[in-house]
Write a protein that holds these residues in place. Sequence first.
Motif, mmCIF file in Angstrom:
data_model
loop_
_atom_site.group_PDB
_atom_site.id
_atom_site.type_symbol
_atom_site.label_atom_id
_atom_site.label_comp_id
_atom_site.label_asym_id
_atom_site.label_seq_id
_atom_site.Cartn_x
_atom_site.Cartn_y
_atom_site.Cartn_z
ATOM 1 N N SER A 42 0.824 -1.207 0.000
ATOM 2 C CA SER A 42 0.000 0.000 0.000
ATOM 3 C C SER A 42 0.862 1.262 0.000
ATOM 4 O O SER A 42 0.451 2.298 -0.529
ATOM 5 C CB SER A 42 -0.953 0.008 1.194
ATOM 6 N N ILE A 43 2.055 1.178 0.550
ATOM 7 C CA ILE A 43 2.952 2.340 0.575
ATOM 8 C C ILE A 43 3.636 2.516 -0.768
ATOM 9 O O ILE A 43 3.805 3.631 -1.247
ATOM 10 C CB ILE A 43 4.004 2.183 1.703
ATOM 11 N N THR A 44 4.022 1.412 -1.412
ATOM 12 C CA THR A 44 4.808 1.501 -2.641
ATOM 13 C C THR A 44 3.968 1.533 -3.907
ATOM 14 O O THR A 44 4.481 1.872 -4.969
ATOM 15 C CB THR A 44 5.787 0.322 -2.746
ATOM 16 N N GLU A 45 2.693 1.190 -3.843
ATOM 17 C CA GLU A 45 1.858 1.160 -5.043
ATOM 18 C C GLU A 45 1.577 2.580 -5.524
ATOM 19 O O GLU A 45 1.126 3.428 -4.776
ATOM 20 C CB GLU A 45 0.545 0.438 -4.760
ATOM 21 N N PRO A 46 1.850 2.853 -6.817
ATOM 22 C CA PRO A 46 1.635 4.211 -7.332
ATOM 23 C C PRO A 46 0.151 4.526 -7.491
ATOM 24 O O PRO A 46 -0.668 3.632 -7.704
ATOM 25 C CB PRO A 46 2.333 4.178 -8.697
ATOM 26 N N THR A 47 -0.164 5.800 -7.426
ATOM 27 C CA THR A 47 -1.536 6.246 -7.639
ATOM 28 C C THR A 47 -1.834 6.292 -9.134
ATOM 29 O O THR A 47 -0.928 6.215 -9.970
ATOM 30 C CB THR A 47 -1.757 7.653 -7.052
ATOM 31 N N TYR A 48 -3.105 6.464 -9.470
ATOM 32 C CA TYR A 48 -3.513 6.594 -10.870
ATOM 33 C C TYR A 48 -2.791 7.774 -11.526
ATOM 34 O O TYR A 48 -2.306 7.669 -12.653
ATOM 35 C CB TYR A 48 -5.034 6.773 -10.965
ATOM 36 N N ASP A 49 -2.730 8.901 -10.823
ATOM 37 C CA ASP A 49 -2.070 10.094 -11.375
ATOM 38 C C ASP A 49 -0.583 9.862 -11.602
ATOM 39 O O ASP A 49 -0.019 10.334 -12.595
ATOM 40 C CB ASP A 49 -2.277 11.304 -10.465
ATOM 41 N N GLU A 50 0.061 9.149 -10.688
ATOM 42 C CA GLU A 50 1.485 8.844 -10.863
ATOM 43 C C GLU A 50 1.704 7.960 -12.090
ATOM 44 O O GLU A 50 2.644 8.180 -12.863
ATOM 45 C CB GLU A 50 2.049 8.163 -9.612
ATOM 46 N N LEU A 51 0.824 6.965 -12.294
ATOM 47 C CA LEU A 51 0.929 6.102 -13.472
ATOM 48 C C LEU A 51 0.690 6.904 -14.751
ATOM 49 O O LEU A 51 1.390 6.715 -15.751
ATOM 50 C CB LEU A 51 -0.059 4.941 -13.387
ATOM 51 N N LEU A 52 -0.284 7.806 -14.715
ATOM 52 C CA LEU A 52 -0.582 8.638 -15.880
ATOM 53 C C LEU A 52 0.600 9.551 -16.213
ATOM 54 O O LEU A 52 0.981 9.687 -17.385
ATOM 55 C CB LEU A 52 -1.847 9.457 -15.640
ATOM 56 N N ASN A 53 1.193 10.165 -15.205
ATOM 57 C CA ASN A 53 2.356 11.026 -15.426
ATOM 58 C C ASN A 53 3.527 10.232 -16.000
ATOM 59 O O ASN A 53 4.232 10.708 -16.895
ATOM 60 C CB ASN A 53 2.776 11.721 -14.125
ATOM 61 N N LEU A 54 3.731 9.033 -15.479
ATOM 62 C CA LEU A 54 4.803 8.176 -15.973
ATOM 63 C C LEU A 54 4.557 7.794 -17.433
ATOM 64 O O LEU A 54 5.466 7.845 -18.269
ATOM 65 C CB LEU A 54 4.910 6.930 -15.099
ATOM 66 N N LYS A 55 3.317 7.453 -17.753
ATOM 67 C CA LYS A 55 2.937 7.114 -19.133
ATOM 68 C C LYS A 55 3.225 8.287 -20.060
ATOM 69 O O LYS A 55 3.832 8.123 -21.128
ATOM 70 C CB LYS A 55 1.458 6.738 -19.191
ATOM 71 N N ASN A 56 2.810 9.487 -19.667
ATOM 72 C CA ASN A 56 3.026 10.683 -20.489
ATOM 73 C C ASN A 56 4.512 10.974 -20.684
ATOM 74 O O ASN A 56 4.952 11.341 -21.775
ATOM 75 C CB ASN A 56 2.319 11.891 -19.886
ATOM 76 N N GLU A 57 5.291 10.804 -19.626
ATOM 77 C CA GLU A 57 6.730 11.037 -19.702
ATOM 78 C C GLU A 57 7.390 10.036 -20.661
ATOM 79 O O GLU A 57 8.217 10.416 -21.498
ATOM 80 C CB GLU A 57 7.340 10.906 -18.301
ATOM 81 N N LEU A 58 6.996 8.760 -20.554
ATOM 82 C CA LEU A 58 7.557 7.745 -21.446
ATOM 83 C C LEU A 58 7.128 7.996 -22.896
ATOM 84 O O LEU A 58 7.935 7.848 -23.817
ATOM 85 C CB LEU A 58 7.143 6.343 -21.000
ATOM 86 N N GLU A 59 5.865 8.376 -23.102
ATOM 87 C CA GLU A 59 5.396 8.693 -24.457
ATOM 88 C C GLU A 59 6.238 9.800 -25.086
ATOM 89 O O GLU A 59 6.635 9.697 -26.246
ATOM 90 C CB GLU A 59 3.930 9.131 -24.439
ATOM 91 N N ASP A 60 6.503 10.863 -24.326
ATOM 92 C CA ASP A 60 7.310 11.969 -24.845
ATOM 93 C C ASP A 60 8.695 11.485 -25.267
ATOM 94 O O ASP A 60 9.199 11.857 -26.334
ATOM 95 C CB ASP A 60 7.453 13.082 -23.802
ATOM 96 N N LYS A 61 9.305 10.652 -24.442
ATOM 97 C CA LYS A 61 10.653 10.155 -24.746
ATOM 98 C C LYS A 61 10.634 9.199 -25.938
ATOM 99 O O LYS A 61 11.563 9.201 -26.747
ATOM 100 C CB LYS A 61 11.257 9.491 -23.518
ATOM 101 N N ILE A 62 9.582 8.397 -26.057
ATOM 102 C CA ILE A 62 9.468 7.480 -27.196
ATOM 103 C C ILE A 62 9.253 8.277 -28.483
ATOM 104 O O ILE A 62 9.846 7.957 -29.523
ATOM 105 C CB ILE A 62 8.345 6.449 -26.965
ATOM 106 N N HIS A 63 8.425 9.331 -28.431
ATOM 107 C CA HIS A 63 8.238 10.193 -29.602
ATOM 108 C C HIS A 63 9.584 10.760 -30.059
ATOM 109 O O HIS A 63 9.867 10.802 -31.266
ATOM 110 C CB HIS A 63 7.269 11.341 -29.303
ATOM 111 N N GLU A 64 10.406 11.199 -29.120
ATOM 112 C CA GLU A 64 11.721 11.756 -29.464
ATOM 113 C C GLU A 64 12.594 10.706 -30.144
ATOM 114 O O GLU A 64 13.295 11.006 -31.112
ATOM 115 C CB GLU A 64 12.431 12.311 -28.222
ATOM 116 N N ILE A 65 12.565 9.482 -29.644
ATOM 117 C CA ILE A 65 13.363 8.405 -30.247
ATOM 118 C C ILE A 65 12.916 8.153 -31.676
ATOM 119 O O ILE A 65 13.733 8.082 -32.605
ATOM 120 C CB ILE A 65 13.263 7.110 -29.402
#
Length: 133
Positions: free
Chosen positions: A34-57
């Motif tokens: 329960s302490i280490t599980e990310p929230t929905y917003d954290e997962l969404l932010n991570l997804k967006n960050e990875l998408e941006d980096k993949i677009h750059e690649i």
Amino acid sequence: SSIVPIPNFFNNSSLDKLGIGTIDDNLIDNLIDSITEPTYDELLNLKNELEDKIHEIIKNEENISSYSLDVSVEYDKGYTCKCNIEIVPEKTMGFKWLFRKNVNTQYIIDKINRMIRENILGIEPEVNITIIK
């Protein structure tokens, strides 16, 4: 040197007041999860960050006319990232025919996998590329 006793904060009466039964491995595992599980917003932010980096690649690769990208990031006692990419290669004119230029998909997959693993420790990336003709 003297030994100082550590107070027992987790005696039975204080646990009962908190509505907690006996402390066992299952309770500790659930607490850690329960302490280490990310929230929905954290997962969404991570997804967006990875998408941006993949677009750059992908944007920096040669011989790609256009592409579509679908990324999902999930957490179930560990992170997983699924990335589906559809690539339309550039075309070049040959003698009477149009030829599709070669796109090095394995190189792109390896580059994206490396980037994802560098951003999230212990993640299991799954990158799939389809060439659209």
